[in-house]
Design a protein around this motif. Structure first.
Motif: not given
Length: 138
Positions: A105-109, A114-118, A132-137
């Motif tokens: 799908q779109a992990p690179q997108f 700014g999302f990181e693989v966690v 599973f990806m996370l983006k901190k604001y």
């Protein structure tokens, strides 16, 4: 006690399980304040050609579905939709956004946004890898 195996969807079972889970979560985290959040794009005929949908809960933006029609991919529409959805989430007080995606799908997108693989589930026969990806604001 009786244990059953169900081979079809039963909305009553699903609703009962969710209600039990929410009760347990509320006992540990306080009242749940969840609000749906969707941002969609439509073509001139009113057809949905892309969107982001999820919910805000406990200062998290839980992104459930991101989709852009094949004809609109690569135009920047996905980025626009994600940026607008994330802005709305921040206005609601969300401190992070989270999602999961498959390797095809779109992990690179998401990483470009700014999302990181966690966390990952490696691919195995018949199933692609899941990220599973996370983006901190903050």
């Amino acid at each position: 006690m009786k244990i059953e195996v169900l081979h079809s969807e039963d909305r009553n079972v699903f609703d009962a399980l969710v209600a039990g889970l929410r009760l347990h979560r509320n006992e540990n985290m306080g009242d749940e304040d969840t609000k749906p959040l969707s941002v969609v794009a439509r073509d001139d005929a009113g057809n949905i050609i892309g969107g982001v949908t999820g919910r805000s809960i406990y200062k998290n933006f839980l992104i459930e579905v991101v989709w852009v029609d094949k004809a609109a991919r690569g135009t920047g529409l996905g980025r626009q939709l994600m940026e607008q959805a994330e802005e709305q989430a921040k206005q609601r007080g969300c401190l992070v956004a989270q999602l999961d995606t498959l390797s095809f799908q779109a992990p690179q997108f998401y990483q470009k946004l700014g999302f990181e693989v966690v966390g990952t589930v490696p691919e195995f026969a018949g199933s692609p890898a899941r990220y599973f990806m996370l983006k901190k604001y903050q």
